[in-house]
Motif scaffolding. Sequence first.
Motif, PDB file in Angstrom:
ATOM      1  N   ARG A 205      -1.981  -8.670  -0.791  1.00 55.01           N
ATOM      2  CA  ARG A 205      -0.887  -9.120  -1.168  1.00 55.01           C
ATOM      3  C   ARG A 205      -0.218  -8.205  -2.268  1.00 55.01           C
ATOM      4  N   ASP A 206      -0.766  -7.374  -2.696  1.00 57.93           N
ATOM      5  CA  ASP A 206      -0.169  -6.163  -3.509  1.00 57.93           C
ATOM      6  C   ASP A 206      -1.045  -4.755  -3.504  1.00 57.93           C
ATOM      7  N   THR A 207      -0.563  -3.948  -4.496  1.00 57.78           N
ATOM      8  CA  THR A 207      -1.316  -2.489  -4.243  1.00 57.78           C
ATOM      9  C   THR A 207      -2.690  -2.751  -5.054  1.00 57.78           C
ATOM     10  N   ALA A 208      -3.001  -3.697  -5.806  1.00 60.66           N
ATOM     11  CA  ALA A 208      -4.390  -3.706  -6.134  1.00 60.66           C
ATOM     12  C   ALA A 208      -5.166  -4.261  -5.087  1.00 60.66           C
ATOM     13  N   ASP A 209      -4.814  -5.284  -4.249  1.00 56.54           N
ATOM     14  CA  ASP A 209      -5.486  -5.813  -2.993  1.00 56.54           C
ATOM     15  C   ASP A 209      -5.802  -4.728  -2.144  1.00 56.54           C
ATOM     16  N   VAL A 210      -4.867  -3.692  -1.760  1.00 57.21           N
ATOM     17  CA  VAL A 210      -4.894  -2.654  -0.928  1.00 57.21           C
ATOM     18  C   VAL A 210      -5.881  -1.606  -1.506  1.00 57.21           C
ATOM     19  N   ALA A 211      -5.809  -1.409  -2.703  1.00 54.58           N
ATOM     20  CA  ALA A 211      -6.815  -0.392  -3.023  1.00 54.58           C
ATOM     21  C   ALA A 211      -8.107  -0.993  -3.078  1.00 54.58           C
ATOM     22  N   ALA A 212      -8.534  -2.161  -3.571  1.00 56.50           N
ATOM     23  CA  ALA A 212      -9.701  -2.693  -3.517  1.00 56.50           C
ATOM     24  C   ALA A 212     -10.141  -2.895  -2.067  1.00 56.50           C
ATOM     25  N   ALA A 213      -9.343  -3.265  -0.934  1.00 54.85           N
ATOM     26  CA  ALA A 213      -9.823  -3.301   0.213  1.00 54.85           C
ATOM     27  C   ALA A 213     -10.215  -2.098   0.786  1.00 54.85           C
ATOM     28  N   VAL A 214      -9.512  -0.786   0.328  1.00 52.90           N
ATOM     29  CA  VAL A 214      -9.963   0.633   1.001  1.00 52.90           C
ATOM     30  C   VAL A 214     -11.427   0.894   0.358  1.00 52.90           C
ATOM     31  N   VAL A 215     -11.458   0.399  -0.893  1.00 51.46           N
ATOM     32  CA  VAL A 215     -12.888   0.663  -1.489  1.00 51.46           C
ATOM     33  C   VAL A 215     -13.934   0.046  -0.836  1.00 51.46           C
ATOM     34  N   ASP A 216     -13.742  -1.257  -0.356  1.00 51.77           N
ATOM     35  CA  ASP A 216     -14.799  -2.026   0.520  1.00 51.77           C
ATOM     36  C   ASP A 216     -14.882  -1.386   1.666  1.00 51.77           C
ATOM     37  N   LEU A 258      -5.180   5.238  -6.381  1.00 56.87           N
ATOM     38  CA  LEU A 258      -5.109   4.947  -5.205  1.00 56.87           C
ATOM     39  C   LEU A 258      -3.732   3.582  -5.275  1.00 56.87           C
ATOM     40  N   ALA A 259      -4.025   2.948  -5.967  1.00 63.30           N
ATOM     41  CA  ALA A 259      -3.302   1.799  -6.124  1.00 63.30           C
ATOM     42  C   ALA A 259      -1.853   2.477  -6.764  1.00 63.30           C
ATOM     43  N   GLU A 260      -1.735   3.252  -7.606  1.00 65.30           N
ATOM     44  CA  GLU A 260      -0.855   4.052  -8.365  1.00 65.30           C
ATOM     45  C   GLU A 260       0.018   4.910  -7.117  1.00 65.30           C
ATOM     46  N   ARG A 261      -0.774   5.546  -6.313  1.00 64.12           N
ATOM     47  CA  ARG A 261      -0.189   6.043  -4.983  1.00 64.12           C
ATOM     48  C   ARG A 261       0.712   5.262  -4.212  1.00 64.12           C
ATOM     49  N   ILE A 262       0.168   4.096  -3.840  1.00 65.99           N
ATOM     50  CA  ILE A 262       0.848   3.052  -3.047  1.00 65.99           C
ATOM     51  C   ILE A 262       1.988   2.500  -3.821  1.00 65.99           C
ATOM     52  N   SER A 263       2.007   2.389  -4.948  1.00 66.80           N
ATOM     53  CA  SER A 263       2.964   1.660  -5.870  1.00 66.80           C
ATOM     54  C   SER A 263       4.248   2.697  -5.710  1.00 66.80           C
ATOM     55  N   GLU A 265       4.547   5.485  -3.645  1.00 72.65           N
ATOM     56  CA  GLU A 265       4.900   6.112  -2.116  1.00 72.65           C
ATOM     57  C   GLU A 265       5.446   5.010  -1.157  1.00 72.65           C
ATOM     58  N   ALA A 266       4.933   3.796  -1.247  1.00 71.82           N
ATOM     59  CA  ALA A 266       5.344   2.905  -0.394  1.00 71.82           C
ATOM     60  C   ALA A 266       6.770   2.395  -0.584  1.00 71.82           C
ATOM     61  N   PRO A 267       7.619   2.203   0.330  1.00 66.69           N
ATOM     62  CA  PRO A 267       9.148   1.706   0.253  1.00 66.69           C
ATOM     63  C   PRO A 267       9.152   0.328  -0.694  1.00 66.69           C
ATOM     64  N   GLY A 268       9.972   0.214  -1.537  1.00 63.04           N
ATOM     65  CA  GLY A 268      10.019  -1.025  -2.301  1.00 63.04           C
ATOM     66  C   GLY A 268      10.238  -2.187  -1.495  1.00 63.04           C
ATOM     67  N   TRP A 269      10.957  -2.535  -0.443  1.00 56.47           N
ATOM     68  CA  TRP A 269      10.836  -3.479   0.366  1.00 56.47           C
ATOM     69  C   TRP A 269       9.615  -3.824   0.924  1.00 56.47           C
ATOM     70  N   PHE A 270       9.195  -2.783   1.376  1.00 52.13           N
ATOM     71  CA  PHE A 270       7.471  -3.179   1.892  1.00 52.13           C
ATOM     72  C   PHE A 270       6.700  -3.852   0.964  1.00 52.13           C
ATOM     73  N   LEU A 271       6.795  -3.322  -0.437  1.00 56.64           N
ATOM     74  CA  LEU A 271       5.763  -3.841  -1.279  1.00 56.64           C
ATOM     75  C   LEU A 271       6.249  -5.341  -1.711  1.00 56.64           C
ATOM     76  N   ARG A 272       7.495  -5.508  -1.644  1.00 64.55           N
ATOM     77  CA  ARG A 272       8.054  -6.920  -2.000  1.00 64.55           C
ATOM     78  C   ARG A 272       7.750  -7.940  -0.948  1.00 64.55           C
ATOM     79  N   ASP A 273       7.758  -7.490   0.464  1.00 68.20           N
ATOM     80  CA  ASP A 273       7.161  -8.284   1.496  1.00 68.20           C
ATOM     81  C   ASP A 273       6.022  -8.557   1.657  1.00 68.20           C
ATOM     82  N   LEU A 274       5.238  -7.618   1.225  1.00 60.42           N
ATOM     83  CA  LEU A 274       3.677  -7.555   1.209  1.00 60.42           C
ATOM     84  C   LEU A 274       3.285  -8.721   0.321  1.00 60.42           C
ATOM     85  N   ARG A 275       3.980  -9.220  -0.398  1.00 61.69           N
ATOM     86  CA  ARG A 275       3.642 -10.499  -1.394  1.00 61.69           C
ATOM     87  C   ARG A 275       3.475 -11.572  -0.553  1.00 61.69           C
TER      88      ARG A 275
END
Length: 497
Positions: A205-216, A258-263, A265-275
């Motif tokens: 649901r957010d950049t932290a979740d995405v980064a943690a998923a990639v680490v896993d 990685l979380a910073e990169r996603i925050s 580089e990803a479009p703002g609308w994309f991060l909002r809808d990811l919630r």
Amino acid sequence: MADPDDPAAPAARFRRLQAGLAQALAAAGPGSTTPHVVVALPSHSMPTRLLDHNASHLPALEHRALLDGLRLAHTPGAHVVVVVSEAPAPEVLDHYAWLARPDDPDAARRRMTCLVVPDGSARGIAAKLLSRPDLLARLRAQLAGRPAVVEPWNVTEDEAAVALALDTPVNGGPPDLWHLGFKSASRRLFRRGGVPVPPGVEDVRDTADVAAAVVDLHRASPSADRFVVKLDNSGAGEGNWMFSTSTAGGRRLSQEALAERISTEAPGWFLRDLRAGGVVEQWVAGTGSLPSPSAQVELLPDGEVVVRATHEQVLGGPDGQVFTGSRFPADPAYSADLAGHATAVARLLADRGAVGWASVDFVVARHGRRHAPFAVDLNLRKGGTSHSLAALQHLVPGTYDAAGGRWVADADGGPRHYRSSDAVPVNPGTDAAAALSAVDASGSTFDHARGTGAVLHMLAALGPHGTVGVTAIGRTAAEAETLYDDVAATLAATGGP
């Protein structure tokens, strides 16, 4: 909170209505002489961002449903009503009437009508129709007590409400299963059905979740570098964002970096809808290009699952994720596997009460002569291949042989192939009459005697976008491809100096 089992509740009323679906579909089957009505409801009930993005294209997308009128070719008792927000040009309806009944186009024209809901807003046609009780009443009057069925593009609460207002069953739904087509839910369903999926993590649901998923995911696959985040409620490749986990120099990014990169580089609308939820998937690797086929199934009211087609999807867009067209059928090297996987998923859906059309999208990793399909998307609706398949089904009636991966025509027992696109460029200023005349003059228009040729659709896109849809049907894949190229060249020259 309303009790869904209350006999007066919409959910309970919808269940009672759907009890008549099998009978309605039988009355509307190929060859039926029973007077009946098919209401084509191409309602693209999608997330607001997709509707806003496709607002200027909605009328043309709705006009793909005009191809459902071609059922008049083989169903004498049918009357087809297509609900649209913009009236098609008269010459378009005349052309489809001729395609359906070259022996008597006037009869076909009388049995195909359009109900126009003049509303240019970025909403699905079902929502627009619900806001016009006068037009709903007109549509009810057109049914005139005849057996009827609503053929939707998808089924949400809006489409169910239209069905209830018409007191007519809908070939889809129920709407409370819509969420099963979301990315997280569909991955879980794929696994339950034993269908392979790419390595991934649901419910991010957010950049932290995405980064943690990639680490896993890196723990199991340390060399993986390309990943894709998909919004749960998205489609047609819109709502997918690809990224790398390394620097330009090849150094692996830390979880924080990685979380910073996603925050950033990803479009703002994309991060909002990811919630609202999404998934992270490892990019599937293989030798050479990755085919992206799909399998289409129909879930009948008695629970039977029928594989209707497989396709090779043609993808485009900045990241190669957006559907632009298709080739039918899919590669026989793996088409039977696609059919088997889609059937397994569809049976789980049928157990939940789903009916109507569904499709599963795949990517296929090639390793030498081996092919490994991975399911990547589930659509509880019609999709980008449905209208082209309808043209084939109605103009060249036959059966899809799922084991052999081919269409077998009733008339001659031979196969058929097609190449289709929704966005073939046409010279600016070309109208529908000119486009149809040019293809006809080139000798490429569908030939009923041979069961091959080109069918145009989405002619409403000519003005605002300078494009048109083409489905080129041939007896071989090469013939279909050549015909498609010839039609595209003809259209590119139409109206030119």
